[in-house]
Design a protein around this motif. Structure first.
Motif, PDB file in Angstrom:
ATOM      1  N   ALA A 224      16.015 -25.494 -27.531  1.00  0.00           N
ATOM      2  CA  ALA A 224      15.700 -24.123 -27.223  1.00  0.00           C
ATOM      3  C   ALA A 224      17.063 -24.264 -25.521  1.00  0.00           C
ATOM      4  O   ALA A 224      15.877 -24.170 -24.465  1.00  0.00           O
ATOM      5  CB  ALA A 224      14.447 -24.505 -26.938  1.00  0.00           C
ATOM      6  N   PRO A 225      18.308 -24.162 -25.640  1.00  0.00           N
ATOM      7  CA  PRO A 225      18.974 -23.529 -24.345  1.00  0.00           C
ATOM      8  C   PRO A 225      18.722 -22.585 -23.644  1.00  0.00           C
ATOM      9  O   PRO A 225      19.114 -22.975 -23.099  1.00  0.00           O
ATOM     10  CB  PRO A 225      20.678 -23.401 -25.725  1.00  0.00           C
ATOM     11  N   ASN A 226      17.782 -21.625 -24.534  1.00  0.00           N
ATOM     12  CA  ASN A 226      17.932 -20.096 -23.907  1.00  0.00           C
ATOM     13  C   ASN A 226      16.457 -20.426 -22.619  1.00  0.00           C
ATOM     14  O   ASN A 226      16.439 -19.064 -22.158  1.00  0.00           O
ATOM     15  CB  ASN A 226      18.068 -19.048 -24.473  1.00  0.00           C
ATOM     16  N   ASP A 227      15.653 -21.227 -23.531  1.00  0.00           N
ATOM     17  CA  ASP A 227      14.335 -21.474 -23.029  1.00  0.00           C
ATOM     18  C   ASP A 227      14.762 -22.321 -20.924  1.00  0.00           C
ATOM     19  O   ASP A 227      15.506 -22.409 -20.723  1.00  0.00           O
ATOM     20  CB  ASP A 227      13.607 -22.176 -23.235  1.00  0.00           C
ATOM     21  N   ASN A 228      13.741 -21.598 -20.787  1.00  0.00           N
ATOM     22  CA  ASN A 228      13.664 -22.541 -18.753  1.00  0.00           C
ATOM     23  C   ASN A 228      13.029 -22.961 -18.786  1.00  0.00           C
ATOM     24  O   ASN A 228      12.439 -23.518 -19.586  1.00  0.00           O
ATOM     25  CB  ASN A 228      12.383 -20.857 -18.290  1.00  0.00           C
TER      26      ASN A 228
END
Length: 67
Positions: free
Chosen positions: A35-39
């Protein structure tokens, strides 16, 4: 410290999640999913840096920290 930041930039912007997983720096959110766009939480970042450093043994007294 500079090498850590360069590596994190590589993971975030160059799509090197496969490299990080192969080198046991990150696990992903599931066995087959990133999930590369998760914080990234503070704990996750600490784990990434610790793994990247070769999992050194902790030698500090951290009892003053509540978390």
């Amino acid at each position: 410290m500079r090498n850590y930041l360069v590596s994190l930039v590589m993971i975030a912007f160059l799509g090197t999640g496969a490299w990080a997983q192969e080198n046991k720096v990150v696990d992903g959110v599931a066995a087959d999913k990133f999930a590369p766009n998760d914080n990234v939480t503070r704990e996750q970042l600490a784990t990434i840096l610790w793994r990247y450093s070769g999992k050194p043994e902790a030698k500090a007294d951290l009892s003053d920290f509540a978390d």
